[in-house]
Write an enzyme that holds these catalytic residues in place. Structure first.
Site, PDB file in Angstrom:
ATOM      1  N   HIS A   1       0.849  -1.186   0.000  1.00  0.00           N
ATOM      2  CA  HIS A   1       0.000   0.000   0.000  1.00  0.00           C
ATOM      3  C   HIS A   1       0.882   1.232   0.000  1.00  0.00           C
ATOM      4  O   HIS A   1       1.939   1.230   0.634  1.00  0.00           O
ATOM      5  CB  HIS A   1      -0.911   0.003   1.241  1.00  0.00           C
ATOM      6  CG  HIS A   1      -2.081   0.901   1.094  1.00  0.00           C
ATOM      7  ND1 HIS A   1      -2.004   2.244   1.341  1.00  0.00           N
ATOM      8  CD2 HIS A   1      -3.342   0.664   0.664  1.00  0.00           C
ATOM      9  CE1 HIS A   1      -3.180   2.789   1.096  1.00  0.00           C
ATOM     10  NE2 HIS A   1      -4.005   1.859   0.667  1.00  0.00           N
TER      11      HIS A   1
ATOM     12  N   ASP B   1      -8.027  -5.108   0.057  1.00  0.00           N
ATOM     13  CA  ASP B   1      -8.567  -5.932  -1.028  1.00  0.00           C
ATOM     14  C   ASP B   1      -8.186  -7.400  -0.930  1.00  0.00           C
ATOM     15  O   ASP B   1      -8.689  -8.222  -1.687  1.00  0.00           O
ATOM     16  CB  ASP B   1      -8.089  -5.391  -2.379  1.00  0.00           C
ATOM     17  CG  ASP B   1      -8.814  -4.110  -2.712  1.00  0.00           C
ATOM     18  OD1 ASP B   1     -10.001  -4.022  -2.380  1.00  0.00           O
ATOM     19  OD2 ASP B   1      -8.189  -3.208  -3.283  1.00  0.00           O
TER      20      ASP B   1
HETATM   21  N1  ACO Z   1       4.194  -7.751  -4.852  1.00  0.00           N
HETATM   22  C1  ACO Z   1       5.529  -7.773  -5.003  1.00  0.00           C
HETATM   23  N2  ACO Z   1       6.332  -6.697  -4.837  1.00  0.00           N
HETATM   24  C2  ACO Z   1       5.738  -5.542  -4.522  1.00  0.00           C
HETATM   25  C3  ACO Z   1       4.338  -5.434  -4.346  1.00  0.00           C
HETATM   26  C4  ACO Z   1       3.564  -6.603  -4.522  1.00  0.00           C
HETATM   27  N3  ACO Z   1       2.241  -6.560  -4.368  1.00  0.00           N
HETATM   28  N4  ACO Z   1       4.015  -4.159  -4.033  1.00  0.00           N
HETATM   29  C5  ACO Z   1       5.174  -3.491  -4.004  1.00  0.00           C
HETATM   30  N5  ACO Z   1       6.222  -4.306  -4.290  1.00  0.00           N
HETATM   31  C6  ACO Z   1       7.638  -3.949  -4.302  1.00  0.00           C
HETATM   32  C7  ACO Z   1       8.009  -3.157  -5.550  1.00  0.00           C
HETATM   33  O1  ACO Z   1       8.427  -4.008  -6.596  1.00  0.00           O
HETATM   34  C8  ACO Z   1       9.102  -2.268  -5.011  1.00  0.00           C
HETATM   35  O2  ACO Z   1      10.259  -3.068  -4.890  1.00  0.00           O
HETATM   36  P1  ACO Z   1      11.720  -2.394  -5.145  1.00  0.00           P
HETATM   37  O3  ACO Z   1      11.856  -1.341  -4.087  1.00  0.00           O
HETATM   38  O4  ACO Z   1      12.670  -3.520  -4.998  1.00  0.00           O
HETATM   39  O5  ACO Z   1      11.674  -1.823  -6.544  1.00  0.00           O
HETATM   40  C9  ACO Z   1       8.663  -1.947  -3.593  1.00  0.00           C
HETATM   41  O6  ACO Z   1       7.840  -3.061  -3.188  1.00  0.00           O
HETATM   42  C10 ACO Z   1       7.849  -0.659  -3.470  1.00  0.00           C
HETATM   43  O7  ACO Z   1       6.737  -0.735  -4.375  1.00  0.00           O
HETATM   44  P2  ACO Z   1       6.137   0.493  -5.165  1.00  0.00           P
HETATM   45  O8  ACO Z   1       5.420  -0.011  -6.364  1.00  0.00           O
HETATM   46  O9  ACO Z   1       7.226   1.525  -5.374  1.00  0.00           O
HETATM   47  O10 ACO Z   1       5.131   1.070  -4.097  1.00  0.00           O
HETATM   48  P3  ACO Z   1       3.929   2.051  -4.395  1.00  0.00           P
HETATM   49  O11 ACO Z   1       3.647   2.743  -3.120  1.00  0.00           O
HETATM   50  O12 ACO Z   1       4.224   2.872  -5.612  1.00  0.00           O
HETATM   51  O13 ACO Z   1       2.732   1.065  -4.792  1.00  0.00           O
HETATM   52  C11 ACO Z   1       0.887  -0.389  -4.680  1.00  0.00           C
HETATM   53  C12 ACO Z   1       1.731   0.685  -3.947  1.00  0.00           C
HETATM   54  C13 ACO Z   1       0.453   0.135  -6.053  1.00  0.00           C
HETATM   55  C14 ACO Z   1      -0.368  -0.651  -3.847  1.00  0.00           C
HETATM   56  C15 ACO Z   1       1.726  -1.677  -4.823  1.00  0.00           C
HETATM   57  O14 ACO Z   1       2.095  -2.169  -3.558  1.00  0.00           O
HETATM   58  C16 ACO Z   1       1.003  -2.764  -5.631  1.00  0.00           C
HETATM   59  O15 ACO Z   1       1.075  -2.767  -6.868  1.00  0.00           O
HETATM   60  N6  ACO Z   1       0.266  -3.693  -4.929  1.00  0.00           N
HETATM   61  C17 ACO Z   1      -0.508  -4.702  -5.629  1.00  0.00           C
HETATM   62  C18 ACO Z   1      -1.812  -4.106  -6.123  1.00  0.00           C
HETATM   63  C19 ACO Z   1      -2.801  -3.849  -5.005  1.00  0.00           C
HETATM   64  O16 ACO Z   1      -3.012  -4.677  -4.136  1.00  0.00           O
HETATM   65  N7  ACO Z   1      -3.416  -2.641  -5.052  1.00  0.00           N
HETATM   66  C20 ACO Z   1      -4.451  -2.257  -4.087  1.00  0.00           C
HETATM   67  C21 ACO Z   1      -3.970  -1.137  -3.205  1.00  0.00           C
HETATM   68  S1  ACO Z   1      -5.156  -0.794  -1.984  1.00  0.00           S
HETATM   69  C22 ACO Z   1      -6.340   0.093  -2.762  1.00  0.00           C
HETATM   70  O17 ACO Z   1      -6.132   0.780  -3.741  1.00  0.00           O
HETATM   71  C23 ACO Z   1      -7.662  -0.012  -2.234  1.00  0.00           C
END
Ligand code: ACO
Length: 429
Positions: free
Chosen positions: A307, A364
């Site tokens: 998140h 979610d």
């Molecule tokens: N699975 C694997 N790796 C992940 C995940 C995941 N679900 N989420 C983040 N990471 C990793 C990224 O690859 C990144 O790794 P790095 O630092 O080695 O490059 C690090 O964790 C940080 O991730 P970001 O994408 O930079 O974090 P951001 O804050 O931009 O994204 C997000 C947040 C979009 C929610 C992300 O965690 C994600 O894509 N999750 C899966 C989708 C999801 O569940 N979305 C619902 C969010 S809740 C809502 O909207 C109601």
């Protein structure tokens, strides 16, 4: 606490005010920095940018705190109803009994959707995604209520626009569902409360009596409350940005619905179930999928994990996990998908990759499991999220307009070519 900060750029020093919130959150107010220094701030994805002050929702991602108008989400989810929480978010205070009765009454008497709108559904193929339809239907409401187009309506007209939207959304969503399965639509029964009416229109049929089980009504109320607001997330910011141009409420909420659709936002609840199904079909090898999520060469992410702001735990996920257990138990259901979800959570929470990056289950991760147990098909999940988020979007839109905020217009740092002369087509290499 300091109320000013100094920014040094080259030989120059600029003073910028520090804004402090009621929970002592602090931010630099850089709104005049460009006029003073010629510089803007750059923050792609708004990872560290506050777009507004707001008195609606408080969220502390480090400590896993979420409160609507000061009331903890755990207490609201445990003791309140979705209609009461909607009132709280939109009008700022918990209603008295009289206020709640009036609000509930107003919602009940505006549930009907204009008959002409039924024809819209006939134009869609049965495979049309419900989110696309919902966005079109909500925007179309503006055509039937021209007073909603007035950017400066009377308080009564604004109230009616809000009431109509809240009241008609369940009817529209149930009709989208009914059309998708080729069943006759159901008209609202205004003797019922908001959630029971929605469930009847969705799962009932015109020839039979229908009464939703109290367990299902309770679970649905809880889910809607947990989704009702989440401060300046992607869809809410979209609603505020669109509304800042004085676009009407229906148009602004339509933009929020489309922003919510994406799998990185509200669409994640559908993506989670699809992922869990894929893992099950693949033999349930959790380690293999965890390894894929960690592999930077693999685009797969663990949906429902991570998140932007929660870096400890998502308090909504805790409540929903328990609710998922309760609902399945009360309905006497077993779901292998829930077991897979729990195993993934257990493995991921011990895995260095997820621990280091502070990746926890979000709202979610378990919500889809409850929706499934209640009988909703996967494609309806994000629409249910939209129904829950509606009062939050409305509250944020209303606050933004009442604060008379200026039109949203971010700046950029240009990285394209410098000026160059036009080359006629016969001279291009
Ligand atoms: N699975 C694997 N790796 C992940 C995940 C995941 N679900 N989420 C983040 N990471 C990793 C990224 O690859 C990144 O790794 P790095 O630092 O080695 O490059 C690090 O964790 C940080 O991730 P970001 O994408 O930079 O974090 P951001 O804050 O931009 O994204 C997000 C947040 C979009 C929610 C992300 O965690 C994600 O894509 N999750 C899966 C989708 C999801 O569940 N979305 C619902 C969010 S809740 C809502 O909207 C109601």
């Amino acid at each position: 606490m300091a109320d000013k900060a100094k920014i040094n750029i080259g030989a120059n020093e600029y003073e910028v005010p520090i804004v402090t919130g009621t929970e002592n959150e602090q931010g630099l107010d850089i709104s005049k920095l460009r006029a003073q220094s010629g510089l803007i701030t750059l923050d792609v994805g708004f990872k560290n940018t506050g777009s507004t002050t707001s008195a609606i929702t408080f969220l502390n991602g480090e400590e896993g705190i979420l409160r609507y108008r000061g009331y903890p989400i755990e207490q609201l989810a445990g003791q309140s109803s979705f209609v009461e929480v909607s009132y709280l978010l939109i009008f700022g205070e918990l209603p008295t009994q009289k206020q709640l009765d009036q609000f509930s009454h107003d919602l009940r008497v505006h549930t009907l959707v204009h008959e002409d709108m039924k024809k819209f559904f006939d134009g869609y193929p049965s495979v049309a995604h419900p989110m696309g339809q919902l966005a079109s239907m909500v925007c179309s409401l503006s055509a039937y209520y021209p007073k909603s187009l007035n950017p400066d309506p009377t308080p009564e007209d604004r109230y009616m626009t809000i009431i109509r939207l809240l009241a008609k959304m369940p009817t529209l969503i149930s009709w989208i569902y009914k059309k998708s399965i080729g069943h006759p639509i159901m008209y609202p029964n205004n003797n019922l409360d908001y959630v029971s009416n929605f469930l009847r229109m969705t799962f009932g049929n015109p020839a039979e009596e229908f009464a939703a089980s109290p367990i299902v009504v309770d679970a649905m109320n809880k889910l809607l409350i947990l989704h009702a607001d989440h401060e300046q997330n992607c869809s809410t910011s979209t609603v505020r940005v669109v509304g800042s141009s004085h676009a009407n409420l229906y148009a602004s909420i339509t933009a929020g619905i489309t922003a919510l659709w994406g799998p990185l936002h509200g669409g994640a609840n559908q993506a989670v179930i699809e992922m869990l199904e894929a893992i099950k079909a693949d033999g349930g090898n959790i380690d293999k999928w965890i390894a894929r999520a960690k592999d930077k060469n693999d685009p797969f992410r663990l949906m429902g994990f991570g998140h932007r702001v929660y870096k400890n735990f998502d308090p909504r996920a805790r409540i929903i996990k328990k609710a998922a257990d309760d609902v399945l138990e009360s309905l006497g259901l077993e779901d292998e998908i829930l077991d897979i979800a729990k195993q993934i959570e257990e493995v991921a929470l011990r895995d260095e990759y997820f621990v280091e990056r502070k990746l926890y289950p979000n709202v979610d991760f378990y919500s889809g499991i409850i929706y499934r147990a209640l009988g909703f098909p996967t494609e309806m999940f994000t629409v249910l999220f939209a129904l829950g988020r509606l009062p939050g979007w409305i509250a944020q839109w209303k606050e933004m307009r009442e604060q008379k905020q200026p039109i949203s217009r971010p700046r950029q740092i240009y990285t394209g070519p410098n000026e160059r002369p036009y080359v006629p087509i016969d001279k291009r290499g």
